[in-house]
Write a protein that holds these residues in place. Structure first.
Motif, mmCIF file in Angstrom:
data_model
loop_
_atom_site.group_PDB
_atom_site.id
_atom_site.type_symbol
_atom_site.label_atom_id
_atom_site.label_comp_id
_atom_site.label_asym_id
_atom_site.label_seq_id
_atom_site.Cartn_x
_atom_site.Cartn_y
_atom_site.Cartn_z
ATOM 1 N N LEU A 1 7.754 2.435 13.309
ATOM 2 C CA LEU A 1 7.013 3.504 12.630
ATOM 3 C C LEU A 1 7.607 3.795 11.255
ATOM 4 O O LEU A 1 6.883 3.983 10.275
ATOM 5 C CB LEU A 1 7.014 4.780 13.484
ATOM 6 N N ALA A 2 8.937 3.819 11.184
ATOM 7 C CA ALA A 2 9.595 4.079 9.899
ATOM 8 C C ALA A 2 9.240 2.986 8.893
ATOM 9 O O ALA A 2 9.033 3.263 7.708
ATOM 10 C CB ALA A 2 11.104 4.173 10.090
ATOM 11 N N SER B 1 4.055 4.203 1.845
ATOM 12 C CA SER B 1 4.581 4.856 0.637
ATOM 13 C C SER B 1 4.654 3.858 -0.513
ATOM 14 O O SER B 1 4.324 4.178 -1.660
ATOM 15 C CB SER B 1 5.988 5.414 0.877
ATOM 16 N N TRP B 2 5.100 2.669 -0.188
ATOM 17 C CA TRP B 2 5.196 1.585 -1.180
ATOM 18 C C TRP B 2 3.805 1.264 -1.736
ATOM 19 O O TRP B 2 3.613 1.176 -2.954
ATOM 20 C CB TRP B 2 5.822 0.372 -0.499
ATOM 21 N N ALA B 3 2.805 1.136 -0.838
ATOM 22 C CA ALA B 3 1.436 0.825 -1.261
ATOM 23 C C ALA B 3 0.883 1.933 -2.160
ATOM 24 O O ALA B 3 0.220 1.662 -3.165
ATOM 25 C CB ALA B 3 0.539 0.633 -0.043
ATOM 26 N N LEU B 4 1.185 3.191 -1.806
ATOM 27 C CA LEU B 4 0.714 4.320 -2.620
ATOM 28 C C LEU B 4 1.297 4.252 -4.030
ATOM 29 O O LEU B 4 0.609 4.524 -5.011
ATOM 30 C CB LEU B 4 1.115 5.649 -1.974
ATOM 31 N N LEU C 1 2.081 1.634 -5.575
ATOM 32 C CA LEU C 1 1.409 0.530 -6.273
ATOM 33 C C LEU C 1 -0.056 0.867 -6.566
ATOM 34 O O LEU C 1 -0.826 0.024 -6.996
ATOM 35 C CB LEU C 1 1.476 -0.748 -5.426
ATOM 36 N N VAL C 2 -0.430 2.120 -6.290
ATOM 37 C CA VAL C 2 -1.787 2.631 -6.515
ATOM 38 C C VAL C 2 -2.842 1.858 -5.718
ATOM 39 O O VAL C 2 -3.960 1.653 -6.178
ATOM 40 C CB VAL C 2 -2.162 2.690 -8.027
ATOM 41 N N VAL C 3 -2.449 1.427 -4.539
ATOM 42 C CA VAL C 3 -3.433 0.856 -3.629
ATOM 43 C C VAL C 3 -4.145 2.032 -2.962
ATOM 44 O O VAL C 3 -3.514 3.013 -2.588
ATOM 45 C CB VAL C 3 -2.740 -0.016 -2.560
ATOM 46 N N LYS C 4 -5.476 1.937 -2.842
ATOM 47 C CA LYS C 4 -6.235 3.064 -2.285
ATOM 48 C C LYS C 4 -6.760 2.790 -0.878
ATOM 49 O O LYS C 4 -7.042 3.707 -0.122
ATOM 50 C CB LYS C 4 -7.435 3.393 -3.197
ATOM 51 N N SER C 5 -6.933 1.536 -0.586
ATOM 52 C CA SER C 5 -7.540 1.187 0.688
ATOM 53 C C SER C 5 -6.647 0.204 1.443
ATOM 54 O O SER C 5 -6.313 -0.863 0.935
ATOM 55 C CB SER C 5 -8.918 0.573 0.426
ATOM 56 N N ILE C 6 -6.239 0.596 2.633
ATOM 57 C CA ILE C 6 -5.237 -0.177 3.373
ATOM 58 C C ILE C 6 -5.642 -0.333 4.830
ATOM 59 O O ILE C 6 -6.127 0.605 5.453
ATOM 60 C CB ILE C 6 -3.878 0.564 3.344
ATOM 61 N N GLN C 7 -5.412 -1.516 5.339
ATOM 62 C CA GLN C 7 -5.416 -1.699 6.786
ATOM 63 C C GLN C 7 -3.988 -2.029 7.163
ATOM 64 O O GLN C 7 -3.387 -2.917 6.564
ATOM 65 C CB GLN C 7 -6.318 -2.871 7.173
ATOM 66 N N PHE C 8 -3.419 -1.297 8.093
ATOM 67 C CA PHE C 8 -2.070 -1.662 8.513
ATOM 68 C C PHE C 8 -2.079 -2.025 9.993
ATOM 69 O O PHE C 8 -2.993 -1.671 10.729
ATOM 70 C CB PHE C 8 -1.040 -0.584 8.165
ATOM 71 N N PHE C 9 -1.064 -2.767 10.389
ATOM 72 C CA PHE C 9 -1.128 -3.411 11.697
ATOM 73 C C PHE C 9 0.008 -2.994 12.621
ATOM 74 O O PHE C 9 1.143 -2.813 12.192
ATOM 75 C CB PHE C 9 -1.118 -4.929 11.522
ATOM 76 N N CYS C 10 -0.351 -2.831 13.881
ATOM 77 C CA CYS C 10 0.628 -2.532 14.917
ATOM 78 C C CYS C 10 0.516 -3.649 15.948
ATOM 79 O O CYS C 10 -0.582 -4.108 16.249
ATOM 80 C CB CYS C 10 0.312 -1.211 15.602
ATOM 81 N N THR D 1 -3.719 10.262 5.034
ATOM 82 C CA THR D 1 -4.693 11.122 4.361
ATOM 83 C C THR D 1 -4.591 11.006 2.839
ATOM 84 O O THR D 1 -5.508 11.382 2.127
ATOM 85 C CB THR D 1 -4.521 12.609 4.756
ATOM 86 N N SER D 2 -3.465 10.480 2.323
ATOM 87 C CA SER D 2 -3.318 10.310 0.875
ATOM 88 C C SER D 2 -4.069 9.087 0.368
ATOM 89 O O SER D 2 -4.214 8.899 -0.831
ATOM 90 C CB SER D 2 -1.848 10.149 0.493
ATOM 91 N N LEU D 3 -4.499 8.226 1.281
ATOM 92 C CA LEU D 3 -5.216 7.021 0.886
ATOM 93 C C LEU D 3 -6.715 7.239 1.073
ATOM 94 O O LEU D 3 -7.137 7.987 1.954
ATOM 95 C CB LEU D 3 -4.754 5.837 1.741
ATOM 96 N N THR D 4 -7.502 6.596 0.227
ATOM 97 C CA THR D 4 -8.952 6.735 0.322
ATOM 98 C C THR D 4 -9.443 6.214 1.668
ATOM 99 O O THR D 4 -10.289 6.810 2.320
ATOM 100 C CB THR D 4 -9.636 5.941 -0.812
ATOM 101 N N SER D 5 -8.879 5.089 2.060
ATOM 102 C CA SER D 5 -9.240 4.505 3.342
ATOM 103 C C SER D 5 -7.989 3.898 3.959
ATOM 104 O O SER D 5 -7.261 3.164 3.296
ATOM 105 C CB SER D 5 -10.333 3.448 3.121
ATOM 106 N N CYS D 6 -7.715 4.252 5.192
ATOM 107 C CA CYS D 6 -6.499 3.758 5.830
ATOM 108 C C CYS D 6 -6.759 3.603 7.315
ATOM 109 O O CYS D 6 -7.054 4.565 8.009
ATOM 110 C CB CYS D 6 -5.351 4.737 5.589
ATOM 111 N N GLN D 7 -6.649 2.381 7.773
ATOM 112 C CA GLN D 7 -7.048 2.067 9.130
ATOM 113 C C GLN D 7 -5.926 1.317 9.843
ATOM 114 O O GLN D 7 -5.352 0.387 9.279
ATOM 115 C CB GLN D 7 -8.288 1.171 9.034
#
Ligand SMILES: [Zn+2]
Ligand SMILES: [Zn+2]
Length: 205
Positions: A72-73, A80-83, A85-94, A129-135
């Protein structure tokens, strides 16, 4: 898979690995953590950027559910790193076979005693919530072995970089085999299949 269609920016995938390992530093054994992070294009999966970061949060390093807390960390560091870099839309993986995806998607709540995990989940939700789209999506590790081993290498490198200390003139590291204090510049070498450098005496033996 397409990202938020209203966004002009490309949607990126964040892959992360968080590791904590027990390391001998000087004469003490300490838990040292690190994360490996990479951002890939959502459409063609090409790698856009990668980095690694030390995991210094003591709450994480002392967490009861250490593996979950470290993963999780790493995700938090990745978002935080992506933010930045001004990335707005992210899919992250678990990991598909881990409970973390159920925690992150709110399907399952962490047990009451997992205080650190609960805190990290709150932090992660706030970042989302800081990203436009985050899934959050499941990652099938078997489909992604090359990526996951390069992330683990990044995390291990940053762990290894935290095991040295300095005197006025020299940098030192403890050989994990014989516990001698040696200068890594001159006397340590990485054994194959392991990320710990060991001293020449141990390599010879
Ligand atoms: Zn040695
Ligand atoms: Zn080792």
């Amino acid at each position: 898979m397409k990202g938020n269609s209203s966004s002009l920016r490309v949607s990126l995938r964040l892959l992360s690995a968080g590791l904590v390992s027990e390391e001998v530093i000087k004469d003490d054994t300490k838990l040292v953590g690190g994360s490996g992070l990479s951002l890939c294009d959502s459409n063609d999966n090409s790698k856009k950027s990668e980095t690694n970061k030390a995991l210094r949060n003591h709450q994480v390093l002392l967490a009861a559910h250490l593996e979950e807390a470290a993963e999780l960390a790493a995700m938090i560091q990745g978002l935080s790193w992506a933010l930045k870099l001004v990335v707005k839309s992210i899919q992250f993986f678990c990991d598909d076979d881990s409970i973390i995806l159920d925690y992150v998607t709110g399907k399952v709540a962490p047990p009451n005693e997992s205080i650190v995990v609960a805190k990290l989940l709150k932090q992660l939700a706030l970042l989302q919530t800081s990203l436009t789209s985050c899934q959050a999506l499941p990652l099938l590790r078997s489909d992604d072995d090359i990526n996951s081993s390069s992330l683990i290498k990044l995390a291990r490198d940053v762990i290894a970089s935290q095991t040295t200390w300095h005197t006025n003139t020299e940098e030192y590291e403890t050989c994990p085999d014989c516990y001698a204090h040696v200068s890594p510049r001159h006397k340590l070498e990485v054994r194959s299949g392991c990320f710990h450098p060991i001293c020449f005496t141990c390599i010879r033996d």
